[in-house]
Design a protein around this motif. Structure first.
Motif, mmCIF file in Angstrom:
data_model
loop_
_atom_site.group_PDB
_atom_site.id
_atom_site.type_symbol
_atom_site.label_atom_id
_atom_site.label_comp_id
_atom_site.label_asym_id
_atom_site.label_seq_id
_atom_site.Cartn_x
_atom_site.Cartn_y
_atom_site.Cartn_z
ATOM 1 N N UNK A 9 -27.778 24.451 -115.152
ATOM 2 C CA UNK A 9 -27.466 26.010 -114.482
ATOM 3 C C UNK A 9 -26.375 25.785 -113.333
ATOM 4 N N UNK A 10 -25.484 26.360 -113.236
ATOM 5 C CA UNK A 10 -24.525 26.150 -112.122
ATOM 6 C C UNK A 10 -23.682 27.532 -111.956
ATOM 7 N N UNK A 11 -23.278 27.798 -110.914
ATOM 8 C CA UNK A 11 -22.132 28.852 -110.584
ATOM 9 C C UNK A 11 -20.706 28.202 -110.448
ATOM 10 N N UNK B 82 -19.410 23.473 -104.839
ATOM 11 C CA UNK B 82 -20.577 22.731 -104.432
ATOM 12 C C UNK B 82 -21.642 22.635 -105.652
ATOM 13 N N UNK B 83 -21.774 23.938 -106.243
ATOM 14 C CA UNK B 83 -22.761 23.951 -107.352
ATOM 15 C C UNK B 83 -22.118 22.913 -108.730
ATOM 16 N N UNK B 84 -20.917 22.791 -108.882
ATOM 17 C CA UNK B 84 -20.424 22.312 -109.959
ATOM 18 C C UNK B 84 -20.663 20.908 -109.800
ATOM 19 N N UNK B 85 -20.436 20.245 -108.603
ATOM 20 C CA UNK B 85 -20.575 19.005 -108.228
ATOM 21 C C UNK B 85 -22.116 18.441 -108.362
ATOM 22 N N UNK B 86 -23.105 19.462 -107.879
ATOM 23 C CA UNK B 86 -24.514 19.045 -108.035
ATOM 24 C C UNK B 86 -24.691 19.075 -109.647
ATOM 25 N N UNK C 284 -28.579 17.373 -122.583
ATOM 26 C CA UNK C 284 -28.319 18.750 -122.116
ATOM 27 C C UNK C 284 -27.763 19.373 -123.217
ATOM 28 N N UNK C 285 -28.702 20.402 -123.645
ATOM 29 C CA UNK C 285 -28.206 21.193 -124.716
ATOM 30 C C UNK C 285 -27.403 22.598 -124.403
ATOM 31 N N UNK C 286 -27.472 22.951 -123.272
ATOM 32 C CA UNK C 286 -26.752 24.108 -122.963
ATOM 33 C C UNK C 286 -26.470 24.195 -121.432
ATOM 34 N N UNK C 287 -25.256 24.645 -121.062
ATOM 35 C CA UNK C 287 -24.834 24.875 -119.681
ATOM 36 C C UNK C 287 -24.691 26.125 -119.467
ATOM 37 N N UNK C 288 -25.314 26.788 -118.368
ATOM 38 C CA UNK C 288 -25.092 28.370 -118.038
ATOM 39 C C UNK C 288 -24.040 28.388 -116.863
ATOM 40 N N UNK C 289 -23.132 28.984 -116.880
ATOM 41 C CA UNK C 289 -22.171 29.291 -115.714
ATOM 42 C C UNK C 289 -22.588 30.769 -115.340
#
Length: 232
Positions: free
Chosen positions: A126-128, A132-136, A151-156
């Motif tokens: 999960x990221x926003x 900063x969130x993308x780097x983490x 990683x099955x899925x990424x949540x933006x």
């Protein structure tokens, strides 16, 4: 199937995602943040008690609304008494009993995040849209790769489909996983403040479809993993 919901940075929406995936997947949600729990507190034994050997994990599961939880305690003493090395046995016991488990991971890249990622069969990142969130998220992906947890899925999360559509495509390419936008809507925050899935508050909210899409992506990954290693 055991799913770890992770992301590195705090405040990106891991708990919201965990709650709604617990609902969509009919899973038990484990509040795995031993120090700063974000999901509803229970009325009986909690994860601190279970990890300290004072309670049975299945007996500690409670239902809040339509979702089942293994809640976490909120005391420093409880966190200190918890034996993190027992987490894999606890989660596997819940998987045998209920079939699916969603772990709400703590923020950061501390040892407990690695423990939970290693316990899981797959992860949801999960990221926003902020840098900063993308780097983490990239750092968390590296930890997951080192632990061989796909990683099955990424949540933006808290994004806008028109504004962040190109970003979602780039994230999907970079991470090699289906990326779903969960739009920034007041209904999502309202539902989380009541510890309810968005579908319970407003079935017409676009986030309902987004969380359903993420759940279906997880189920497809579950089928592939099950056929390869015999997970049920």
């Amino acid at each position: 199937m055991i799913v770890a919901v992770t992301g590195g940075k705090g405040g990106v929406g891991k708990s919201t995602t965990s709650l709604n995936l617990g609902y969509e997947l009919d899973a038990v949600v484990v509040d795995g943040d031993l120090a700063t729990a974000d999901l509803p507190p229970g009325t009986g034994p909690d994860l601190h008690d279970v990890l300290a050997g004072r309670a049975d994990p299945v007996a500690a599961v409670e239902r809040f609304g339509p979702v089942r939880y293994l809640s976490c305690g909120r005391t420093l003493a409880g966190a200190r008494a918890a034996d993190l090395s027992a987490l894999d046995r606890v989660v596997e016991r819940l998987e045998r009993e209920y079939g699916r488990v969603v772990i709400d991971c703590p923020a950061g890249l501390a040892r407990d995040v690695g423990t939970q990622l290693e316990t899981a069969h797959l992860a949801v990142l999960v990221t926003t849209p902020d840098e900063a969130a993308l780097v983490d998220a990239v750092r968390t992906r590296r930890v997951a790769a080192d632990l061989e947890t796909p990683i099955a899925s990424v949540v933006l999360n808290r994004a806008d489909r028109d504004e962040h559509g190109d970003l979602a495509s780039r994230v999907e390419e970079r991470f090699g996983a289906t990326t779903t936008i969960v739009e920034d809507r007041a209904t999502v925050d309202e539902a989380q403040s009541r510890w309810l899935p968005v579908d319970d508050v407003d079935p017409d909210c676009p986030a309902v479809g987004a969380f359903d899409e993420i759940a279906r992506t997880i189920e497809r990954s579950e089928q592939r993993i099950s056929s390869r290693i015999g997970v049920h």
